[in-house]
Design a protein around this motif. Structure first.
Motif, PDB file in Angstrom:
ATOM      1  N   ASN A 258       2.306  11.030 -25.716  1.00  0.00           N
ATOM      2  CA  ASN A 258       2.687  10.953 -24.327  1.00  0.00           C
ATOM      3  C   ASN A 258       1.796  11.885 -23.513  1.00  0.00           C
ATOM      4  O   ASN A 258       2.059  13.078 -23.423  1.00  0.00           O
ATOM      5  CB  ASN A 258       4.168  11.337 -24.183  1.00  0.00           C
ATOM      6  CG  ASN A 258       4.601  11.302 -22.730  1.00  0.00           C
ATOM      7  OD1 ASN A 258       3.877  10.827 -21.865  1.00  0.00           O
ATOM      8  ND2 ASN A 258       5.778  11.828 -22.471  1.00  0.00           N
ATOM      9  N   GLN A 260       1.573  12.606 -20.675  1.00  0.00           N
ATOM     10  CA  GLN A 260       2.185  13.364 -19.594  1.00  0.00           C
ATOM     11  C   GLN A 260       2.589  14.777 -20.000  1.00  0.00           C
ATOM     12  O   GLN A 260       2.815  15.620 -19.146  1.00  0.00           O
ATOM     13  CB  GLN A 260       3.409  12.614 -19.053  1.00  0.00           C
ATOM     14  CG  GLN A 260       3.069  11.801 -17.820  1.00  0.00           C
ATOM     15  CD  GLN A 260       3.528  10.374 -17.948  1.00  0.00           C
ATOM     16  OE1 GLN A 260       4.602  10.108 -18.482  1.00  0.00           O
ATOM     17  NE2 GLN A 260       2.729   9.442 -17.464  1.00  0.00           N
TER      18      GLN A 260
ATOM     19  N   TYR B 124       3.626   2.776 -32.234  1.00  0.00           N
ATOM     20  CA  TYR B 124       3.087   3.128 -30.926  1.00  0.00           C
ATOM     21  C   TYR B 124       1.600   2.764 -30.892  1.00  0.00           C
ATOM     22  O   TYR B 124       1.131   2.098 -29.973  1.00  0.00           O
ATOM     23  CB  TYR B 124       3.287   4.625 -30.639  1.00  0.00           C
ATOM     24  CG  TYR B 124       2.482   5.108 -29.465  1.00  0.00           C
ATOM     25  CD1 TYR B 124       2.901   4.834 -28.159  1.00  0.00           C
ATOM     26  CD2 TYR B 124       1.285   5.800 -29.645  1.00  0.00           C
ATOM     27  CE1 TYR B 124       2.150   5.249 -27.076  1.00  0.00           C
ATOM     28  CE2 TYR B 124       0.536   6.214 -28.567  1.00  0.00           C
ATOM     29  CZ  TYR B 124       0.963   5.941 -27.278  1.00  0.00           C
ATOM     30  OH  TYR B 124       0.217   6.346 -26.215  1.00  0.00           O
ATOM     31  N   GLU B 128       0.043  -0.197 -28.596  1.00  0.00           N
ATOM     32  CA  GLU B 128      -0.599   0.326 -27.393  1.00  0.00           C
ATOM     33  C   GLU B 128      -2.003  -0.279 -27.307  1.00  0.00           C
ATOM     34  O   GLU B 128      -2.829  -0.027 -28.179  1.00  0.00           O
ATOM     35  CB  GLU B 128      -0.655   1.861 -27.505  1.00  0.00           C
ATOM     36  CG  GLU B 128      -1.065   2.595 -26.253  1.00  0.00           C
ATOM     37  CD  GLU B 128       0.004   2.604 -25.168  1.00  0.00           C
ATOM     38  OE1 GLU B 128       1.199   2.626 -25.495  1.00  0.00           O
ATOM     39  OE2 GLU B 128      -0.388   2.566 -23.992  1.00  0.00           O
ATOM     40  N   THR B 147       2.383  -0.428 -20.770  1.00  0.00           N
ATOM     41  CA  THR B 147       3.659  -0.814 -20.163  1.00  0.00           C
ATOM     42  C   THR B 147       3.872  -2.324 -20.153  1.00  0.00           C
ATOM     43  O   THR B 147       4.984  -2.784 -19.916  1.00  0.00           O
ATOM     44  CB  THR B 147       3.751  -0.283 -18.718  1.00  0.00           C
ATOM     45  OG1 THR B 147       2.519  -0.557 -18.067  1.00  0.00           O
ATOM     46  CG2 THR B 147       4.022   1.209 -18.704  1.00  0.00           C
ATOM     47  N   PHE B 150       5.477  -2.005 -23.827  1.00  0.00           N
ATOM     48  CA  PHE B 150       6.620  -1.098 -23.860  1.00  0.00           C
ATOM     49  C   PHE B 150       7.378  -1.151 -22.541  1.00  0.00           C
ATOM     50  O   PHE B 150       7.212  -0.300 -21.668  1.00  0.00           O
ATOM     51  CB  PHE B 150       6.161   0.341 -24.128  1.00  0.00           C
ATOM     52  CG  PHE B 150       5.668   0.549 -25.533  1.00  0.00           C
ATOM     53  CD1 PHE B 150       6.561   0.701 -26.581  1.00  0.00           C
ATOM     54  CD2 PHE B 150       4.309   0.584 -25.805  1.00  0.00           C
ATOM     55  CE1 PHE B 150       6.105   0.890 -27.881  1.00  0.00           C
ATOM     56  CE2 PHE B 150       3.849   0.778 -27.101  1.00  0.00           C
ATOM     57  CZ  PHE B 150       4.747   0.927 -28.136  1.00  0.00           C
ATOM     58  N   ASN B 151       8.188  -2.193 -22.355  1.00  0.00           N
ATOM     59  CA  ASN B 151       9.075  -2.194 -21.196  1.00  0.00           C
ATOM     60  C   ASN B 151      10.454  -2.650 -21.645  1.00  0.00           C
ATOM     61  O   ASN B 151      10.618  -3.221 -22.724  1.00  0.00           O
ATOM     62  CB  ASN B 151       8.514  -3.051 -20.059  1.00  0.00           C
ATOM     63  CG  ASN B 151       8.325  -4.487 -20.482  1.00  0.00           C
ATOM     64  OD1 ASN B 151       9.262  -5.134 -20.934  1.00  0.00           O
ATOM     65  ND2 ASN B 151       7.101  -4.986 -20.360  1.00  0.00           N
ATOM     66  N   SER B 235      12.420   6.868 -26.679  1.00  0.00           N
ATOM     67  CA  SER B 235      12.920   7.174 -25.352  1.00  0.00           C
ATOM     68  C   SER B 235      12.857   8.659 -25.033  1.00  0.00           C
ATOM     69  O   SER B 235      12.746   9.052 -23.873  1.00  0.00           O
ATOM     70  CB  SER B 235      14.362   6.696 -25.244  1.00  0.00           C
ATOM     71  OG  SER B 235      14.817   6.858 -23.949  1.00  0.00           O
ATOM     72  N   VAL B 238       8.135   9.393 -26.230  1.00  0.00           N
ATOM     73  CA  VAL B 238       6.931   8.581 -26.003  1.00  0.00           C
ATOM     74  C   VAL B 238       6.941   7.982 -24.585  1.00  0.00           C
ATOM     75  O   VAL B 238       6.059   8.251 -23.780  1.00  0.00           O
ATOM     76  CB  VAL B 238       6.806   7.473 -27.064  1.00  0.00           C
ATOM     77  CG1 VAL B 238       5.485   6.740 -26.878  1.00  0.00           C
ATOM     78  CG2 VAL B 238       6.882   8.066 -28.464  1.00  0.00           C
ATOM     79  N   TYR B 239       7.948   7.187 -24.303  1.00  0.00           N
ATOM     80  CA  TYR B 239       8.121   6.673 -22.942  1.00  0.00           C
ATOM     81  C   TYR B 239       9.456   7.191 -22.423  1.00  0.00           C
ATOM     82  O   TYR B 239      10.490   6.531 -22.584  1.00  0.00           O
ATOM     83  CB  TYR B 239       8.103   5.146 -22.930  1.00  0.00           C
ATOM     84  CG  TYR B 239       6.716   4.565 -22.993  1.00  0.00           C
ATOM     85  CD1 TYR B 239       5.936   4.436 -21.844  1.00  0.00           C
ATOM     86  CD2 TYR B 239       6.173   4.167 -24.204  1.00  0.00           C
ATOM     87  CE1 TYR B 239       4.656   3.925 -21.904  1.00  0.00           C
ATOM     88  CE2 TYR B 239       4.888   3.651 -24.278  1.00  0.00           C
ATOM     89  CZ  TYR B 239       4.136   3.529 -23.124  1.00  0.00           C
ATOM     90  OH  TYR B 239       2.877   3.022 -23.184  1.00  0.00           O
ATOM     91  N   ILE B 242      12.893   5.226 -21.491  1.00  0.00           N
ATOM     92  CA  ILE B 242      12.775   3.768 -21.594  1.00  0.00           C
ATOM     93  C   ILE B 242      13.967   3.159 -22.323  1.00  0.00           C
ATOM     94  O   ILE B 242      14.419   2.056 -21.996  1.00  0.00           O
ATOM     95  CB  ILE B 242      11.449   3.369 -22.298  1.00  0.00           C
ATOM     96  CG1 ILE B 242      11.235   1.861 -22.209  1.00  0.00           C
ATOM     97  CG2 ILE B 242      11.407   3.821 -23.725  1.00  0.00           C
ATOM     98  CD1 ILE B 242       9.915   1.377 -22.762  1.00  0.00           C
TER      99      ILE B 242
END
Lengths: 306, 300
Positions: A258, A260, B124, B128, B147, B150-151, B235, B238-239, B242
């Motif tokens: 990530n 971010q 991932y 990705e 995205t 991964f949504n 969740s 990573v994202y 999500i």
């Protein structure tokens, strides 16, 4: 197609139903495609630490970088909390070793008692064991958390180790093994010769159960080595954690998965995180491949034969 | 008299051998359930009068129904895929010579190493587009950004893919083992009667391994209902967000550790556990899977 292969095909065509050939070819295509699909992710994981972060994005995904890449990735991983990863790895190894050893020993004794002694309540104990083995361990995580905090074991190694020694599937496998694979007459014969139950167990049953022990060790290792939810919930300190939970911590505290998480200046990116994942995956892979013969002979077929 | 004494000794020794396991069974299955039940029934903020208030609280929680639906939809994709692929590939493997299938069987076991947190890591990178070996394929579908894949509408497929992939190979090899135990004479007889290999596969082999397949489905379903690691890690790190409270176990985790409502969390946990117990009892008493094991114990 080489000439010999072509020949084989024509020979086969004569021998078997011509209609079956396309079906057979299709089956081969499906089987080989699924095999390829099965090995791609693991191959990628093995190759990834050899590359740099840039290489990971720009080089062909299935290419190899350099051997130095593995060393660099390892050195970078060691920067995370002064080599905390080594603690996690070591914890995982010794927790799992105790779990496998104790779980197998207790399961073998329990299964043997069900199969070959006149222990009371055998039937109800067998049913209870079947129930416990079908209900997944994850279902017990919160109840176990309540128990562990009540006992004052929260945040200790024992909070992870002890629940992992409960192995109902192992008791079931041992029970089936001792009641089907070893003939009952053998136990009786040994008893007539004057051996007690313990004597029969140590002198007859145990030496005959190498295959069983292998299978039990395989399953208890697999379950405990990768366990995430329970260790995650019952332990808080970094120095008591295991590798799979540690990997989860690396996810959330480095920019590897990530971007971010930018405040972190540690060079822990794709190759480093892949190396950490590889440390978990490789032992499972090796043990699976080493015991594939046991598996093929049939966990179910051999044990629950109809 | 002597015989009576020997039987008594066997009862005592048997009990002593069984005792360590019995202790673990009580410690790590019975006691936790009792403790959790008492916590769930205690008086608390969400359960002012004591009793079953926490159970009602969880059922009425706005996150409960979506989580239940997510998990059920996930099972709806995951279970049939598992059944079809495992039955299909084990039958195909069984139709070729055993030594030819060795490399295939080994290849199928490889993904077993990719499980739990490692599964999140590997998938991932597999999904990705910047990293994936399948990126050219994704591009065909117009998926060029992370995205795009991964949504939230793709989550059930992503988790189904992860869990399917970890377990399928393992089960294919196990079911192949069951197929190998079918006596050759039976298959030979069917062939002599004029059955082709497809007919043998569907009319003879498949019915004979049916109970193993049912057993697999129950275990897979029990594990699937409890899904936690995959949505939780995806969740939480990573994202972010999500798949927040996506599964039932995530919700019980949130209630316990973020909402400090252990009573409601254990209530949810116990409700799931009751479903599991029901499933287990159905397999044990309503299918023939354990019949042999059960009759064995009567004989002795």
């Amino acid at each position: 197609m080489t000439l010999t292969e072509a020949k084989k095909v024509t020979v086969r065509k004569k021998k078997i139903n011509a209609k079956a050939l396309p079906a057979k070819t299709l089956a081969w295509v499906v089987m080989v495609a699924f095999a390829l699909f099965s090995v791609i992710p693991m191959t990628w994981l093995v190759l990834a630490p050899s590359k740099t972060q840039v290489g990971l994005q720009e080089d062909p995904p299935m290419s190899f970088g350099t051997f130095q890449g593995y060393i660099d990735a390892w050195n970078n991983l060691m920067l995370f909390q002064d080599g905390r990863l080594v603690t996690w790895l070591w914890n995982s190894i010794w927790y799992t070793s105790i779990q496998v050893l104790v779980a197998c020993l207790i399961a073998i004794l329990g299964g043997y008692a069900l199969a070959a002694t006149r222990m009371p309540f055998r039937k109800s104990m067998l049913i209870t064991t079947l129930v416990a083995m079908i209900v997944p361990q994850v279902a017990f995580v919160l109840p176990l958390f309540v128990e562990i905090t009540t006992l004052g074991l929260y945040d200790t190694a024992w909070a992870i180790i002890l629940p992992g020694t409960f192995f109902p599937f192992g008791v079931f496998l041992s029970y089936i093994y001792f009641s089907t694979t070893i003939p009952h007459d053998l136990y009786e014969a040994a008893r007539i010769d004057g051996s007690g139950d313990w004597g029969v167990f140590f002198r007859i049953a145990l030496p005959l159960s190498k295959g069983l022990i292998g299978m039990l060790a395989f399953f208890s290792f697999q379950v405990n080595w990768i366990n995430f939810f329970l260790p995650y919930v019952v332990v808080n300190s970094g120095e008591v954690l295991t590798l799979p939970v540690g990997l989860g911590i690396l996810f959330s505290s480095t920019p590897a998965l990530n971007p971010q998480v930018g405040a972190n200046v540690l060079p822990i990116r794709g190759p480093e995180i892949a190396l950490a994942g590889l440390l978990i995956a490789i032992p499972i892979l090796l043990i699976f491949l080493a015991s594939s013969r046991l598996l093929v002979r049939g966990v179910l077929a051999g044990s629950v034969k109809s | 008299m002597f015989k009576h004494r020997a039987q008594l000794m066997s009862r005592i020794n048997g009990f002593l051998m069984f005792f360590p396991y019995l202790l673990l069974l009580v410690m790590f299955a019975v006691v936790p359930i009792v403790l959790a039940a008492s916590v769930s029934l205690e008086e608390s903020l969400t359960n002012p009068g004591g009793g079953f208030g926490n159970y009602l609280f969880v059922l009425q929680d706005f996150r409960f129904l979506p989580a239940l639906i997510n998990v059920l939809l996930f099972l709806l994709i995951y279970l049939p895929t598992m059944l079809i692929v495992v039955a299909g590939l084990s039958l195909m493997l069984d139709s070729i010579k055993a030594r030819h299938s060795v490399p295939l069987r080994l290849a199928y076991l490889v993904p077993a190493g990719i499980t739990g947190s490692v599964a999140i890591l590997v998938w991932y990178f597999m999904l990705e587009p910047t990293y994936s070996p399948f990126a050219p394929l994704f591009a065909e579908f117009g998926w060029t950004q992370g995205t795009d894949i991964f949504n939230s509408s793709n989550l059930i497929y992503i988790f189904a893919l992860m869990t399917f992939f970890t377990g399928a190979g393992n089960w294919i090899v196990i079911q192949y083992g069951s197929l190998q135990s079918i006596p050759d004479e039976l298959l030979e007889a069917a062939r002599i009667d004029g059955a082709n290999s497809l007919q043998v596969a569907f009319r003879i082999k498949l019915p004979l391994i049916r109970k193993y397949l049912v057993y697999m489905l129950v275990l897979v379903m029990a594990a699937g209902l409890q899904i936690f690691v995959e949505p939780y890690l995806l969740s939480s790190s990573v994202y972010p967000g999500i798949a927040k409270d996506w599964s039932l176990n995530q919700l019980s985790y949130t209630l316990a550790f973020l909402g400090s409502n252990l009573g409601a969390a254990t209530a949810l946990s116990l409700m799931l556990l009751v479903v599991m117990l029901g499933l287990a009892l159905i397999v044990i008493f309503r299918t023939d899977f354990f019949d042999e094991a059960k009759t064995k114990i009567k004989e002795s």
